[in-house]
Design a protein around this motif. Structure first.
Motif, PDB file in Angstrom:
ATOM      1  N   UNK A  44       0.979  -1.366  -0.312  1.00 27.76           N
ATOM      2  CA  UNK A  44      -0.052   0.043   0.201  1.00 27.76           C
ATOM      3  C   UNK A  44       1.082   1.492  -0.232  1.00 27.76           C
ATOM      4  N   UNK A  84       1.084   5.057  -3.046  1.00 30.92           N
ATOM      5  CA  UNK A  84       0.659   6.711  -2.453  1.00 30.92           C
ATOM      6  C   UNK A  84       1.462   7.807  -2.822  1.00 30.92           C
ATOM      7  N   UNK A 112       6.120  11.716   3.853  1.00 29.57           N
ATOM      8  CA  UNK A 112       6.507  10.783   4.854  1.00 29.57           C
ATOM      9  C   UNK A 112       5.228  10.402   4.078  1.00 29.57           C
ATOM     10  N   UNK A 113       3.647  10.227   3.363  1.00 29.82           N
ATOM     11  CA  UNK A 113       3.001   9.635   2.814  1.00 29.82           C
ATOM     12  C   UNK A 113       2.881   8.469   3.053  1.00 29.82           C
ATOM     13  N   UNK A 148       4.909   6.437   4.908  1.00 28.88           N
ATOM     14  CA  UNK A 148       4.738   5.793   5.716  1.00 28.88           C
ATOM     15  C   UNK A 148       3.423   5.530   6.138  1.00 28.88           C
ATOM     16  N   UNK A 149       2.920   6.819   6.349  1.00 29.27           N
ATOM     17  CA  UNK A 149       1.093   6.051   6.691  1.00 29.27           C
ATOM     18  C   UNK A 149       0.814   5.290   5.964  1.00 29.27           C
ATOM     19  N   UNK A 150       0.777   4.993   4.931  1.00 22.22           N
ATOM     20  CA  UNK A 150       0.623   4.272   4.723  1.00 22.22           C
ATOM     21  C   UNK A 150       0.671   2.585   4.063  1.00 22.22           C
ATOM     22  N   UNK A 151       1.443   2.565   4.914  1.00 19.36           N
ATOM     23  CA  UNK A 151       1.739   1.198   5.676  1.00 19.36           C
ATOM     24  C   UNK A 151       1.447   1.291   7.173  1.00 19.36           C
ATOM     25  N   UNK A 152       0.142  -0.209   7.049  1.00 15.37           N
ATOM     26  CA  UNK A 152       0.224  -0.322   8.420  1.00 15.37           C
ATOM     27  C   UNK A 152       1.141  -1.067   9.375  1.00 15.37           C
ATOM     28  N   UNK A 167       4.026  -0.185  10.071  1.00 12.21           N
ATOM     29  CA  UNK A 167       5.359   0.964  10.739  1.00 12.21           C
ATOM     30  C   UNK A 167       6.755   0.495  10.000  1.00 12.21           C
TER      31      UNK A 167
END
Lengths: 263, 308
Positions: free
Chosen positions: A119, A123, A149-150, A152-156, A158
């Motif tokens: 994911x 993005x 950093x988007x 990193x947000x999209x990786x469940x 972390x």
């Protein structure tokens, strides 16, 4: 600017036939294949929670190799002060299962899982994040990353860590600069963490090859994916902890009972 | 999630500018507006958009490469936003120029219609950046898009009310107050729906699904480091539980209740009421966006519970 325009113009929606394994295809800003066809090869790690002793050798080996290799440096801030922090691709965490005194300590190494449907990739606004078609490794092009950093947000999980010093996102590369290096002896063409593990808790190989060591381990020992609920199809798998009963004493079990005792 | 100032300022400033532009464009179709007033208001919207764009740059680790962000518009909502924002700014500039040069009404209508399309497209792209992340359950819902849009419409039209009351544009104010009050009430209602939804959500991921260790009594003993990392900074709001509980009330009072009360108490023709409403609303918007981030519980936080 020109390169960006070229990338934009040269990337028609690609037909994903099995014959696309071009060796240099990784660096280009390809459109992301949301249909996710099956890769011919998917390199991955299989982590054996049954034998990991939590020594963090994989963490330090990873940091050493990658801070001095093509992915580095992985910066540290205040390394010798009271609030040290820094960039790592791999961490070993510790969990406790059960209620005292019947508890089980599980050491849990965690790095990028190189998802088959990552994911974090679609993005990315610049195309810096990509999944290599030839071996399934998810990588970041440090020269294209804008550090938003988007991803990193999209990786469940972390799995990605932003490097403050370089201003770009970093992540586990499966030691891509090592595993394909023909100058190294074949036994050394493995990720640094795998080479460093003293208990052989980290297996490395192609999970798409049904006869590889990793595929056999997944099949025979109930390898599982983390957070299957988000359907990211992680390539890295974990082998569950199994309770090894005491060989002597009143509660000693017969070997046949052992395998059913998954924690 | 950690509420970053750059993103709070960008989404609130741009949202207000979009609401202002939408109200201006619609008003320009229905009412004769003095050229000077229209030009001033459009210029203010452009300034707000520029300020928002500047704020967004502070979110980047490599600001000089920001232009690259337009590349992946096929898959990335952020890329689409990065394309739409300058496009909207260009259309706004053209609209301003066309009014200043007194071109034909048809051209003005086309340009103002483009600006309207741009405002909605930008709201949609900005909100979808958050709403498309399926495992951030607080964000992954159409209410995210609805609320970004309605909150922008509310704050932008209240700002235009303040401008028209200052400039003595009583005709405009007469019709606009209903738009401003109506969108504020509707935004309040829909934002409450999102708050209620968040309160009822239960996380899909658990420590068991995250680690695959199927024991119901499972606790983390160590996250694998003695101090913080990117993972502990970026995905945690860092505020106390009490603050997180109180902030929704704070933003509802600042953003909705007080502005509505002020206008009701001082009358819709009081410039003082509208100016105070604008100031209160902007503080409220920042608080609202803070809550939007702070309430989002990232599943990676399951892996970062215990330092030792």
């Amino acid at each position: 600017m020109i390169q960006w325009l070229k990338d934009l113009l040269q990337s028609p929606p690609q037909s994903l036939s099995p014959g696309w394994a071009q060796a240099d295809g990784g660096g280009r800003a390809d459109p992301i294949d949301t249909e996710t066809p099956t890769l011919a090869r998917q390199l991955a790690l299989v982590i054996d929670l049954n034998v990991c002793v939590g020594c963090h050798a994989c963490v330090t080996a990873c940091k050493q190799w990658n801070t001095s290799g093509m992915a580095g440096p992985l910066s540290d801030v205040n390394p010798y002060a009271s609030e040290p922090t820094g960039t790592f691709f791999n961490r070993v965490q510790t969990y406790e299962a059960g209620t005292f005194p019947n508890t089980d300590t599980v050491h849990f190494p965690k790095s990028c899982l190189h998802c088959e449907d990552p994911p974090c990739v679609p993005v990315c606004p610049t195309g810096a994040s990509y999944k290599r078609k030839e071996d399934g490794i998810v990588l970041v092009d440090a020269d294209k990353c804008i550090g938003c950093k988007y991803c990193a947000w999209a990786c469940p999980y972390g799995a990605r860590e932003f490097d403050d010093a370089s201003g770009v996102m970093t992540k586990c590369t499966l030691c891509v600069d090592r595993i394909h290096d023909k100058l190294l002896p074949e036994a050394d063409r493995k990720p640094a963490c795998v080479k460093a593990c003293p208990t052989n808790a980290r297996l490395f190989g192609d999970v798409k090859d049904p006869n590889s060591e990793v595929s056999l381990a997944i099949r025979d020992r109930g390898g599982y994916a983390l957070m299957p609920e988000w359907e990211t199809k992680p390539a890295n798998m974990y082998l569950p902890r199994r309770i090894t009963p005491a060989a002597v004493g009143p509660e000693a079990q017969t070997p046949g009972e052992i395998s059913s005792n998954r924690v | 999630m950690h509420p970053a100032w750059s993103l709070l300022l960008f989404t609130t400033l741009a949202g207000t500018a979009q609401g202002l532009l939408l109200a201006l464009a619609v008003a320009s179709w229905l009412l004769p507006l003095p050229t000077g007033f229209l030009l001033g208001a459009i210029a203010l919207a452009e300034v707000l958009l520029t300020a928002g764009l500047l704020a967004s740059f502070f979110h980047l680790g490599q600001k000089g490469r920001a232009w690259r962000a337009a590349a992946m518009w096929r898959t990335s909502w952020m890329s689409r936003e990065v394309i739409i924002l300058p496009l909207l700014m260009a259309w706004v500039a053209l609209w301003w120029l066309a009014i200043a040069m007194d071109v034909s009404p048809t051209v003005l209508r086309v340009l103002s219609a483009l600006v309207v399309v741009g405002t909605f497209a930008l709201w949609y792209c900005t909100a979808m950046i958050y709403a498309c992340l399926r495992f951030l359950q607080e964000w992954a819902h159409p209410l995210t898009v609805v609320n970004f849009t309605l909150l922008g419409m509310s704050s932008g039209s209240v700002l235009l009310c303040a401008l028209s009351s200052l400039a003595g544009q009583n005709d405009l104010l007469q019709s606009l107050q209903f738009w401003a009050l109506g969108s504020t009430l509707l935004a309040w209602f829909m934002r409450r729906q999102a708050l209620r939804r968040n309160a009822r959500l239960s996380p899909t991921s658990t420590l068991q699904s995250a680690t695959g260790i199927q024991n119901p009594n499972l606790v983390q003993k160590s996250m694998g480091m003695s101090a913080g990392s990117f993972n502990t900074r970026e995905f945690f709001h860092g505020a106390t539980a009490q603050t997180v509980r109180r902030m929704p009330y704070v933003f509802q009072i600042l953003l909705f209740a007080l502005p509505l009360l002020l206008v009701a108490a001082l009358g819709a023709h009081s410039a003082m009421a509208w100016i105070l409403a604008v100031l209160l609303q902007f503080a409220g918007l920042l608080a609202e966006r803070w809550v939007f981030f702070a309430q989002a519980r990232h599943p990676q936080n399951l892996f970062y519970q215990t330092v030792s």
